[in-house]
Design a protein around this motif. Structure first.
Motif, PDB file in Angstrom:
ATOM      1  N   ARG A 504     -69.359   4.583 -31.982  1.00 40.54           N
ATOM      2  CA  ARG A 504     -67.824   4.665 -32.511  1.00 40.54           C
ATOM      3  C   ARG A 504     -67.614   6.215 -32.118  1.00 40.54           C
ATOM      4  N   SER A 505     -68.369   7.132 -32.099  1.00 40.35           N
ATOM      5  CA  SER A 505     -68.118   8.460 -31.992  1.00 40.35           C
ATOM      6  C   SER A 505     -67.499   8.639 -30.642  1.00 40.35           C
ATOM      7  N   PHE A 506     -67.815   7.877 -29.501  1.00 43.79           N
ATOM      8  CA  PHE A 506     -67.404   7.973 -28.270  1.00 43.79           C
ATOM      9  C   PHE A 506     -65.965   7.284 -28.077  1.00 43.79           C
ATOM     10  N   GLY A 507     -65.666   6.434 -28.907  1.00 42.09           N
ATOM     11  CA  GLY A 507     -63.930   5.970 -28.791  1.00 42.09           C
ATOM     12  C   GLY A 507     -63.330   6.966 -29.739  1.00 42.09           C
ATOM     13  N   VAL A 508     -63.675   7.463 -30.542  1.00 44.45           N
ATOM     14  CA  VAL A 508     -63.053   8.719 -31.478  1.00 44.45           C
ATOM     15  C   VAL A 508     -62.737  10.017 -30.386  1.00 44.45           C
ATOM     16  N   GLY A 509     -63.796  10.255 -29.803  1.00 43.24           N
ATOM     17  CA  GLY A 509     -63.870  11.636 -28.998  1.00 43.24           C
ATOM     18  C   GLY A 509     -63.060  11.454 -28.023  1.00 43.24           C
ATOM     19  N   LEU A 510     -62.496  10.400 -27.490  1.00 41.50           N
ATOM     20  CA  LEU A 510     -61.873   9.984 -26.287  1.00 41.50           C
ATOM     21  C   LEU A 510     -60.359  10.406 -26.535  1.00 41.50           C
ATOM     22  N   PRO A 523     -52.457   8.403 -11.365  1.00 44.57           N
ATOM     23  CA  PRO A 523     -50.741   8.620 -11.437  1.00 44.57           C
ATOM     24  C   PRO A 523     -50.828   9.477 -12.758  1.00 44.57           C
ATOM     25  N   LEU A 524     -49.556  10.093 -12.959  1.00 49.05           N
ATOM     26  CA  LEU A 524     -49.528  11.229 -13.743  1.00 49.05           C
ATOM     27  C   LEU A 524     -49.308  10.441 -15.290  1.00 49.05           C
ATOM     28  N   PHE A 525     -49.827  10.976 -16.039  1.00 53.66           N
ATOM     29  CA  PHE A 525     -49.619  10.510 -17.527  1.00 53.66           C
ATOM     30  C   PHE A 525     -49.793  11.547 -18.607  1.00 53.66           C
ATOM     31  N   SER A 526     -49.306  11.181 -19.644  1.00 54.50           N
ATOM     32  CA  SER A 526     -49.536  12.228 -20.883  1.00 54.50           C
ATOM     33  C   SER A 526     -50.096  11.313 -22.051  1.00 54.50           C
ATOM     34  N   GLY A 527     -51.490  11.748 -21.938  1.00 50.18           N
ATOM     35  CA  GLY A 527     -52.169  11.062 -23.305  1.00 50.18           C
ATOM     36  C   GLY A 527     -53.690  11.782 -23.291  1.00 50.18           C
ATOM     37  N   GLY A 528     -54.720  10.895 -23.701  1.00 47.62           N
ATOM     38  CA  GLY A 528     -55.968  11.435 -24.032  1.00 47.62           C
ATOM     39  C   GLY A 528     -56.986  10.974 -22.900  1.00 47.62           C
ATOM     40  N   HIS A 529     -58.231  11.226 -23.138  1.00 46.59           N
ATOM     41  CA  HIS A 529     -59.307  10.658 -22.165  1.00 46.59           C
ATOM     42  C   HIS A 529     -59.314   9.240 -22.258  1.00 46.59           C
ATOM     43  N   ASN A 530     -58.948   8.571 -23.228  1.00 49.58           N
ATOM     44  CA  ASN A 530     -59.103   7.103 -23.016  1.00 49.58           C
ATOM     45  C   ASN A 530     -58.163   6.671 -22.198  1.00 49.58           C
ATOM     46  N   ILE A 558     -66.021  -1.965 -21.741  1.00 49.45           N
ATOM     47  CA  ILE A 558     -65.820  -0.396 -22.150  1.00 49.45           C
ATOM     48  C   ILE A 558     -64.364  -0.406 -22.828  1.00 49.45           C
ATOM     49  N   ILE A 559     -63.504  -0.793 -22.119  1.00 46.95           N
ATOM     50  CA  ILE A 559     -62.078  -0.611 -22.688  1.00 46.95           C
ATOM     51  C   ILE A 559     -62.085  -1.367 -24.218  1.00 46.95           C
ATOM     52  N   CYS A 560     -62.691  -2.546 -24.325  1.00 44.88           N
ATOM     53  CA  CYS A 560     -62.616  -3.162 -25.480  1.00 44.88           C
ATOM     54  C   CYS A 560     -63.437  -2.444 -26.584  1.00 44.88           C
ATOM     55  N   ASN A 561     -64.396  -1.853 -26.247  1.00 41.88           N
ATOM     56  CA  ASN A 561     -65.428  -1.029 -27.238  1.00 41.88           C
ATOM     57  C   ASN A 561     -64.480   0.068 -27.801  1.00 41.88           C
ATOM     58  N   ILE A 562     -63.743   0.620 -27.045  1.00 44.23           N
ATOM     59  CA  ILE A 562     -63.038   1.840 -27.631  1.00 44.23           C
ATOM     60  C   ILE A 562     -61.758   1.776 -28.021  1.00 44.23           C
ATOM     61  N   SER A 563     -61.189   0.565 -27.979  1.00 39.94           N
ATOM     62  CA  SER A 563     -59.939  -0.010 -28.225  1.00 39.94           C
ATOM     63  C   SER A 563     -59.556   0.285 -29.872  1.00 39.94           C
ATOM     64  N   PRO A 564     -60.268   0.213 -30.798  1.00 42.20           N
ATOM     65  CA  PRO A 564     -60.196   0.198 -32.106  1.00 42.20           C
ATOM     66  C   PRO A 564     -59.703   1.657 -32.613  1.00 42.20           C
ATOM     67  N   TYR A 565     -60.302   2.471 -31.719  1.00 38.67           N
ATOM     68  CA  TYR A 565     -60.054   3.977 -32.053  1.00 38.67           C
ATOM     69  C   TYR A 565     -59.140   4.713 -31.167  1.00 38.67           C
ATOM     70  N   TRP A 566     -58.459   3.956 -30.384  1.00 40.35           N
ATOM     71  CA  TRP A 566     -57.300   4.440 -29.552  1.00 40.35           C
ATOM     72  C   TRP A 566     -56.075   4.705 -30.260  1.00 40.35           C
ATOM     73  N   ARG A 567     -55.577   6.059 -30.504  1.00 42.60           N
ATOM     74  CA  ARG A 567     -54.720   6.487 -31.612  1.00 42.60           C
ATOM     75  C   ARG A 567     -53.276   6.078 -30.978  1.00 42.60           C
ATOM     76  N   SER A 568     -53.174   6.772 -29.652  1.00 41.24           N
ATOM     77  CA  SER A 568     -51.786   6.826 -28.987  1.00 41.24           C
ATOM     78  C   SER A 568     -52.106   6.564 -27.609  1.00 41.24           C
ATOM     79  N   MET A 569     -51.768   5.303 -27.028  1.00 42.52           N
ATOM     80  CA  MET A 569     -51.649   4.868 -25.717  1.00 42.52           C
ATOM     81  C   MET A 569     -50.502   5.367 -24.941  1.00 42.52           C
ATOM     82  N   SER A 570     -50.777   6.026 -23.649  1.00 39.20           N
ATOM     83  CA  SER A 570     -49.783   6.397 -22.918  1.00 39.20           C
ATOM     84  C   SER A 570     -49.072   5.289 -22.222  1.00 39.20           C
TER      85      SER A 570
END
Length: 805
Positions: A504-510, A523-530, A558-570
């Motif tokens: 869980r900590s990995f998804g949160v940290g991203l 491509p240029l984007f404004s967002g997080g490491h996720n 990998i994407i599925c594991n981090i998705s519940p903690y993805w606060r704001s997707m670009s």
């Protein structure tokens, strides 16, 4: 003797060994051979693979004498390390480094050869059945003669180190190499430490030697509350035993660099000396050559417990093993590419240290991370554990790195070195940093720490900025996606991300903002490491090499594991993920195999996780789904007749296809024989009849695809968006729609939130074998400038030679 004259003399000696029988008693010949000045390059050039194999197959007695005398001289230099004989010892090291791989071609794990077996592992003292003991030539005399010294005063009882007739030559050469890596004034300085004289009480393996081994009170690290807390969190409470095999480096002054296990103050110097780098390289190459027998085992027959050479090198009684572990690890992780001025020798030492450490950590059984200590607090491993088959002291030491300061040191080292892969390419000043080429070895070491040291895994995810590893891993994957020679690199990066994503900590940290500018065309984007991670993995699917197909499920997991903690997707990441859904729901992919819809199931789970748990921060994804509503509608309303028509339209009556999802289901389908281009090929003449949709298949698809959440979302929001567009007569700004979506409360409109499912990587024999094959493939390729290994007889992976024009 001039350089050209010595070179010619060495050539003549090698020719004589290959062409005629040379008596072991021919003192003039052997004494002159060992004293001829020669470089490693000359030895390798003048003993080409053809000559080495002829010597082995046609003049084995000459080879036996060569091997026995060279080993005996190394034992001699360990017993009496006089610097006037260092050059002669280096000649022996170079010759052994050259000939050992050709012995191992017919050794333990390859085609057994009786002569090789008896030479390497015979215990009658001769190495050859029925032969008398071969003496060591020193100063024109044979070791074992009545004279105890030669004219120069050097002891000639070199066979002293070989007197125990129960010790085979294979053991002696490995032990000699491990001793020589810490030989005073040859590979290290030796500084007396006043604490070195503390009496020992460590038990039977704690005997004091001239290098200060066995000092029980030598160094005890002060334990902090943080150290106790992190161990407690992982359930690793220390246990105390009366005695065992010591695991503290003794004496500290011979370790090559400070870092884990050792502080700079214990070395007696600042740890920056480079004067022994060249000699360390020579001996490390010998140790690597002595441990290379996995190369000559077919991948499907390789057993990580079978190599006797590696078992000797990693046993509890391997000389200086603890100091060697910390020397190799610290040499690698203290290197700073931003500090220019390093010699080529030191850079080579760093890279070779990483390779040797990878090899030593790859065999035997994993180490137990539970800390064990004696009543004085000294780290130990119990005697009964250390004596069991498969015990590997290096894996035990790695599993026991457990203080916060050491864990920080390890993480910081990996982060600094892996950053170099993109920082070196983005600098504006030429030669402002050193380009390090051993990033594949670094990733293997990182994987082993993540896999076998639970404290390291916990620490980097809770106390460190894990994105310092994620960014270079994404960069390497992105840059390597089209290069067939780098497919293995993409695999190991994927393994590391898959391992991390299970926490869980990995998804949160991203979620931390991504602000770097990488030297790529991302491509240029404004967002997080996720967002960075998702965009990178999308690119690998739509623009990666075909051999990456087996990894598609891993990418989506990998994407599925981090998705519940993805606060704001670009916006960019949202569009890319929906594009993937359209791609995998297209007839070409959906009907490529019976299980192709499993990719869609993972993507739908991603959307569901974000919608259910992070709706208000992810209106970009919600709007992207609304804009592609037809793709979801077609899938939910799919009928068997429609599926059969689409399948026939795409594939017709072909028996071949570019993509076969059935054979891309899992990483286990990878064939290590294909390394360094690891990965299974999908498609081909062996596929048989094409998949055809059936009623059972359609029922299974409908059941396995979690469409309800997205369907309800579309049912409620599509009319809202349509109304906004209608009111604006089509001239609506997208931000207006996003603002409206942001204000909508979905509670009560969506299904009851589902439980979060995290898929964790599970170790298995297939991936373990893949890592072995990948690692040795990298080592093989990275040692071609002075070619240590000839590809002709390698069986662990395929070696193809490209003919020059």
């Amino acid at each position: 003797m001039g350089a050209s004259a010595s070179r010619e003399k060495f050539r003549e000696s090698v020719s004589a060994l290959v062409e005629v029988d040379v008596s072991a008693d021919d003192a003039d010949f052997w004494d002159e051979l060992w004293k001829i000045p020669s470089s490693a390059e000359e030895v390798f050039e003048l003993i080409p693979p053809t000559a080495a194999r002829r010597l082995r197959d046609e003049r084995f007695e000459n080879l036996a004498t060569l091997f026995t005398q060279a080993t005996a001289q190394l034992c001699q230099i360990v017993e009496t390390p006089y610097n006037i004989y260092f050059d002669q010892a280096l000649n022996c090291v170079r010759v052994l480094t050259r000939i050992l791989p050709f012995l191992l071609e017919k050794g333990d794990l390859g085609d057994a050869d009786e002569n090789v077996e008896q030479l390497c592992w015979g215990t009658n003292g001769s190495g050859m059945p029925g032969d008398e003991k071969i003496g060591l030539m020193v100063g024109g005399k044979t070791a074992g003669d009545n004279d105890s010294t030669n004219d120069d005063g050097m002891e000639t009882n070199a066979s002293k180190g070989m007197d125990d007739e129960q010790e085979p030559l294979a053991l002696l050469v490995i032990h000699a190499a491990m001793h020589m890596l810490f030989l005073p004034q040859f590979t290290c300085d030796f500084y007396e430490n006043k604490m070195d004289h503390t009496p020992t009480s460590s038990g039977k393996n704690g005997s004091k030697g001239k290098n200060g081994g066995g000092m029980a009170g030598f160094f005890r690290r002060s334990e902090t509350k943080e150290d106790k807390d992190i161990r407690s969190e992982c359930g690793l409470e220390p246990k105390t035993v009366d005695s065992g095999v010591p695991l503290a480096p003794r004496p500290a002054s011979i370790v090559w660099a400070p870092g884990a296990g050792i502080q700079a103050s214990q070395l007696g110097y600042d740890g920056t000396t480079r004067k022994y780098d060249k000699n360390r390289i020579e001996v490390l190459r010998l140790l690597l050559a002595a441990c290379c027998d996995p190369l000559f085992s077919p991948a499907d027959e390789y057993n990580p417990l079978a190599s006797r050479w590696l078992a000797v090198a990693t046993a509890a009684d391997a000389p200086n093993a603890v100091c060697l572990f910390y020397s190799l690890l610290n040499t690698v992780l203290t290197f700073d590419p931003s500090n220019v001025g390093f010699s080529d020798s030191h850079i080579k030492l760093v890279e070779l240290s990483a390779q040797v450490l990878c090899v030593l950590l790859d065999c035997g059984l994993p180490g137990n991370p539970v800390p064990v200590q004696d009543p004085n607090g000294e780290p130990l491993v119990e005697f009964d554990i250390a004596s069991k088959g498969g015990f590997n002291i290096f894996r035990t030491l790695m599993a026991r790195v457990d203080s916060v300061s050491e864990l920080n040191f390890v993480f910081d080292g990996f982060a600094r070195l892996l950053r170099n892969v993109y920082e070196n390419q983005s600098t504006y000043l030429p030669n402002s940093s050193t380009k390090l080429e051993c990033f594949q070895e670094l990733l293997v070491l990182l994987w082993k720490f993540l896999e076998e040291n639970p404290l390291f895994m916990t620490h980097v995810l809770t106390k460190c900025n894990i994105n310092e590893l994620v960014v270079p891993i994404c960069f390497l994957m992105y840059k390597s996606r089209r290069d067939p020679a780098q497919i293995g690199l993409v695999h190991i990066c994927t393994f590391c991300l898959l391992k991390l994503s299970g926490e869980r900590s990995f998804g949160v940290g991203l979620n931390k903002p991504f602000t770097k500018k990488l030297p790529t065309d991302l491509p240029l984007f404004s967002g997080g490491h996720n967002d960075l991670l998702a965009i990178t993995l999308h690119k690998l699917v739509v623009n990666g090499a075909y051999k990456l197909v087996p990894l598609y499920s891993c990418f989506l997991t990998i994407i599925c594991n981090i998705s519940p903690y993805w606060r704001s997707m670009s916006l960019v990441a949202a569009v890319k993920l929906v594009n993937l859904f359209e791609l995998f729901s297209s007839p070409k992919f959906l009907y490529s195999g019976e299980n192709a819809h499993r990719h869609l199931a993972l993507l739908l789970e991603v959307f569901n996780n974000v919608i259910q748990y992070q709706y208000h921060g992810n209106t970009h994804l919600v709007y992207a789904i609304i804009r592609r509503k037809d793709s979801f509608g077609r899938l939910s309303s799919l009928t068997l007749k429609r599926a059969q028509e689409q399948c026939h339209k795409v594939y017709g009556d072909q028996t071949r296809t570019e993509y076969d999802a059935d054979r891309a289901r899992a990483v286990e389908s990878m064939d290590p024989k294909g390394l360094p281009n690891a990965g299974a090929m999908m498609g081909g003449d062996d596929m048989g009849s094409r998949f055809q949709p059936t009623e059972e298949w359609l029922t299974e698809l409908k059941v396995s695809l979690p469409l309800e959440t997205v369907t309800r979302l579309l049912q409620h929001l599509v009319p809202v968006v349509d109304e906004i567009v209608a009111n604006k007569q089509g001239a609506v700004d997208e931000q207006e729609i996003l603002d409206v979506l942001q204000d909508i409360v979905m509670v009560g409109l969506l299904p009851v939130p589902h439980a979060i499912v995290i898929r964790k990587y599970q170790p298995n024999q297939y991936t373990a074998l893949w890592f072995t094959a990948f690692m040795w493939g990298v080592i093989f390729l990275r040692n071609q400038s002075l070619p240590m290994f000839d590809g002709q007889c390698i069986e662990l992976f395929q070696v193809s030679v490209q003919e020059e024009d």
